[in-house]
Design a protein around this motif. Structure first.
Motif, PDB file in Angstrom:
ATOM      1  N   LEU A 209      -5.653  -8.176 -14.817  1.00 35.90           N
ATOM      2  CA  LEU A 209      -5.506  -8.055 -13.376  1.00 35.90           C
ATOM      3  C   LEU A 209      -6.558  -7.115 -12.796  1.00 35.90           C
ATOM      4  CD1 LEU A 209      -1.625  -7.753 -13.193  1.00 35.90           C
ATOM      5  CD2 LEU A 209      -2.967  -9.574 -12.126  1.00 35.90           C
ATOM      6  N   ILE A 210      -7.062  -7.462 -11.624  1.00 35.54           N
ATOM      7  CA  ILE A 210      -8.041  -6.638 -10.920  1.00 35.54           C
ATOM      8  C   ILE A 210      -7.294  -5.766  -9.924  1.00 35.54           C
ATOM      9  CG2 ILE A 210     -10.022  -6.653  -9.368  1.00 35.54           C
ATOM     10  CD1 ILE A 210     -10.490  -9.592 -10.580  1.00 35.54           C
ATOM     11  N   ILE A 232      -4.182  -7.052  -7.379  1.00 37.05           N
ATOM     12  CA  ILE A 232      -3.198  -6.049  -6.972  1.00 37.05           C
ATOM     13  C   ILE A 232      -3.918  -4.825  -6.406  1.00 37.05           C
ATOM     14  CG2 ILE A 232      -1.578  -6.809  -8.737  1.00 37.05           C
ATOM     15  CD1 ILE A 232      -2.208  -4.171 -10.265  1.00 37.05           C
ATOM     16  N   ALA A 233      -3.232  -4.133  -5.517  1.00 42.03           N
ATOM     17  CA  ALA A 233      -3.597  -2.759  -5.170  1.00 42.03           C
ATOM     18  C   ALA A 233      -2.487  -1.920  -5.795  1.00 42.03           C
ATOM     19  CB  ALA A 233      -3.660  -2.555  -3.666  1.00 42.03           C
ATOM     20  N   ASN A 260      -5.495 -14.345  -0.690  1.00 40.39           N
ATOM     21  CA  ASN A 260      -5.749 -14.281  -2.127  1.00 40.39           C
ATOM     22  C   ASN A 260      -4.471 -14.474  -2.949  1.00 40.39           C
ATOM     23  OD1 ASN A 260      -5.457 -11.889  -4.362  1.00 40.39           O
ATOM     24  ND2 ASN A 260      -7.393 -12.996  -4.658  1.00 40.39           N
ATOM     25  N   GLY A 261      -3.319 -14.187  -2.343  1.00 39.05           N
ATOM     26  CA  GLY A 261      -2.041 -14.299  -3.055  1.00 39.05           C
ATOM     27  C   GLY A 261      -1.607 -13.026  -3.746  1.00 39.05           C
ATOM     28  N   GLY A 262      -2.305 -11.927  -3.466  1.00 40.59           N
ATOM     29  CA  GLY A 262      -2.059 -10.684  -4.190  1.00 40.59           C
ATOM     30  C   GLY A 262      -0.922  -9.860  -3.634  1.00 40.59           C
ATOM     31  N   VAL A 263      -0.830  -8.623  -4.129  1.00 42.16           N
ATOM     32  CA  VAL A 263       0.279  -7.743  -3.754  1.00 42.16           C
ATOM     33  C   VAL A 263      -0.215  -6.306  -3.647  1.00 42.16           C
ATOM     34  CG1 VAL A 263       0.987  -7.452  -6.174  1.00 42.16           C
ATOM     35  CG2 VAL A 263       2.651  -7.048  -4.348  1.00 42.16           C
ATOM     36  N   LEU A 384       5.421  -9.580 -10.972  1.00 45.09           N
ATOM     37  CA  LEU A 384       5.523 -10.516 -12.089  1.00 45.09           C
ATOM     38  C   LEU A 384       4.883 -11.863 -11.737  1.00 45.09           C
ATOM     39  CD1 LEU A 384       9.137  -9.822 -13.404  1.00 45.09           C
ATOM     40  CD2 LEU A 384       6.976  -9.134 -14.461  1.00 45.09           C
ATOM     41  N   ARG A 385       5.033 -12.293 -10.485  1.00 49.21           N
ATOM     42  CA  ARG A 385       4.401 -13.545 -10.061  1.00 49.21           C
ATOM     43  C   ARG A 385       2.886 -13.472 -10.217  1.00 49.21           C
ATOM     44  NH1 ARG A 385       1.639 -14.309  -5.653  1.00 49.21           N
ATOM     45  NH2 ARG A 385       2.567 -12.525  -4.560  1.00 49.21           N
ATOM     46  N   VAL A 386       2.295 -12.393  -9.740  1.00 46.73           N
ATOM     47  CA  VAL A 386       0.842 -12.234  -9.832  1.00 46.73           C
ATOM     48  C   VAL A 386       0.404 -12.140 -11.290  1.00 46.73           C
ATOM     49  CG1 VAL A 386      -1.077 -10.681  -9.278  1.00 46.73           C
ATOM     50  CG2 VAL A 386       0.657 -11.189  -7.545  1.00 46.73           C
TER      51      VAL A 386
END
Length: 397
Positions: A209-210, A232-233, A260-263, A384-386
Motif C-alpha cells: 500500500l502507498i 491510504i493516508a 482513487n478509492g482510497g481512505v 480492509l477493502r483497500v
C-alpha cells in the motif's frame, strides 16, 4: 458520554489531561461492544521506535506510552499497524543506516509476537487479520514510515514486503530520494523523484500500500496519477480545520482520494485537529528564537513557555468533526482511524489519551447518528477493502 460544556472548556483552556477530565467520557455498553466485537484497525501506532529508544514490555501494563496490551484490549484494538519509523536524518538517508534500523524494528515486532503468542501474531494479509481476530489474538501489521530504507533499490522493496511491511509512507519530515515532504520547503523533486515514480508502480505490483501522509501536495497528485490501486493516508487529518498546514489534506485532495478509492485515517494529535493547537508550536518556537537572539538562557524554555501558555488540547468532538467532514464530502467508505499513538507526545485530545479510549470515539459516532454498519466501516472495513484491492492487483500482475 459527553463532557459538560463547562468541563470541556476548562480542560482545554487549562491544558488539563487530568483523570477527572478523561473520566467524564463514559462510553455505553453498546459502544464498548462495537469496539470489541469488530475488527478495529489503527493504521499508525509508534510502538517500535518507542521501545527501541527505551525498552518497555508492551505485552504487559506499562507506565509510559499510549499503548500496551491490557489497554488495547480494554479499547477493543485488535489490529494495530506498528510503525517502522525511520527518522529523516541526513546521516540515515542513503548511508545504509535506514535499512539497518528498519530491520531492527521489524525484528522487535517479531520478537514481541514470539514472546507472547497468546496475545500477538504478525499479520501479513487481510486473511491473517480475519483469522487472528477469530482466534482472539491481536494482529500486528506493519507499515514503514519514511521510505528511506528502500535506498534506491527495488530489491529492498521486495525485501521489506517479505518481512511483513504492508504500507510505506514515501517520505517523512524531510524530502528523501523518493519524494518531497510536506514539511520541507526545498521541494527538490517538485513532487516524486524519477525513482519514486518507478517505486509507486512497483509497490502496486508487489501489493504494498502507498501511504500519502507526509508527502507534498505535488507528490500526492503524482501518486494519484500513477497508482492503479487505492492509496491510504495512514495518519492525516483535514486542512479545513488547520489552514495552511500542508501535512493535512484539503478538500480537493479528498475528492481525488475518493476518485482513487482510497481512505484517510484520521490523526488524533491535537496539532492535526485544531488550528489553535497547530499554531501553538509556532508561537513557542518563535518566542524561543527571540529569547536566544536577546541572549537569554533558553535551557528550560519549552517547559517554562508551556507553563505560562498551557497547551490547547483538542477535544474528542473536534476529532469527530474531521470524520464528519470526510463523510459529508466523499462518503463513509473513505475514512478510518490512524491515531498516531506513541507518535505525537503529550498532545492527544481530551477523551482520546491512549488505546483504551476507542469506545469514546465509537460513542461519539453513535451520538452523531452513525449506524452500526457505518461505524464498522470506520473501525476497519474501509481499510480492509483497500488492502484487499492491493492484494488482488498484485496477484493479477
Amino acid at each position: 458520554m459527553k463532557l459538560s460544556t463547562l468541563g470541556a472548556a476548562l480542560a482545554i483552556a487549562l491544558g488539563s489531561t487530568s483523570v477527572a477530565a478523561q473520566d467524564d467520557y463514559q462510553a455505553s455498553e453498546k459502544a464498548i461492544q462495537l469496539a470489541k466485537d469488530n475488527i478495529l484497525i489503527d493504521t499508525h501506532i509508534d510502538v517500535p521506535y518507542r521501545i527501541h529508544n527505551k525498552w518497555d514490555d508492551v505485552s504487559k501494563a506499562t507506565e509510559r506510552g499510549d499503548f500496551d496490551y491490557p489497554r488495547a484490549i480494554e479499547g477493543g484494538l485488535n489490529a494495530p499497524f506498528m510503525s517502522i519509523y525511520i527518522p529523516a536524518h541526513l546521516e540515515f538517508e542513503g548511508k545504509g543506516k535506514s535499512y539497518e534500523l528498519a530491520n531492527q524494528l521489524i525484528d522487535m515486532m517479531e520478537a514481541l509476537a514470539y514472546r507472547a503468542p497468546d496475545k500477538f501474531a504478525i499479520a501479513d494479509s487481510v486473511a491473517d487479520v480475519e483469522q487472528q481476530f477469530k482466534n482472539g489474538v491481536m494482529s500486528l501489521a506493519m507499515g514503514m514510515e519514511n521510505g528511506s530504507p528502500i535506498e534506491g533499490e527495488l530489491k529492498n522493496l521486495h525485501h521489506f514486503y517479505e518481512r511483513g511491511v504492508r504500507y510505506i509512507t514515501l517520505a517523512h519530515s524531510q524530502s528523501n530520494h523518493i519524494s518531497d515532504s510536506s514539511y520541507d520547503i526545498r521541494r527538490k523533486w517538485k513532487g516524486l523523484s524519477p525513482f519514486g515514480k518507478e517505486l509507486v508502480q512497483e509497490m502496486n505490483n508487489v501489493g504494498m500500500l502507498i501511504d500519502v501522509s507526509h508527502i507534498s501536495d505535488d507528490a500526492f497528485y503524482q501518486v494519484m496519477d500513477i497508482s492503479n490501486v487505492p492509496v491510504i493516508a495512514s495518519h492525516s487529518s483535514l486542512r479545513k480545520y488547520t489552514p495552511g498546514f500542508e501535512r493535512n489534506m484539503d478538500d480537493d485532495m479528498l475528492l481525488a482520494l475518493k476518485k482513487n478509492g482510497g481512505v484517510i485515517q484520521i490523526n488524533f494529535g491535537s496539532s492535526f485537529v485544531t488550528n489553535q493547537a497547530n499554531t501553538w508550536y509556532d508561537r513557542r518556537d518563535e518566542a524561543q528564537q527571540q529569547a536566544k537572539q536577546s541572549g537569554k538562557d533558553t535551557t528550560d524554555f519549552k517547559a517554562a513557555f508551556r507553563k505560562k501558555n498551557p497547551f490547547p488540547y483538542a477535544s474528542l468532538e473536534q476529532v469527530l468533526d474531521h470524520i464528519d467532514h470526510v463523510v459529508e464530502l466523499i462518503g463513509i467508505e473513505h475514512v478510518g482511524i490512524g491515531s498516531d499513538y506513541d507518535g505525537v507526545g503529550d498532545s492527544l485530545p481530551v477523551g482520546l489519551k491512549d488505546v483504551s479510549t476507542y469506545p469514546n470515539l465509537v460513542q461519539g459516532l453513535l451520538d452523531r447518528g452513525y449506524s452500526d454498519a457505518d461505524i464498522k466501516k470506520i473501525l476497519g472495513e474501509n481499510l480492509l477493502r483497500v488492502w484487499r484491492q492491493a492484494e488482488s492487483y498484485a496477484k493479477a500482475h
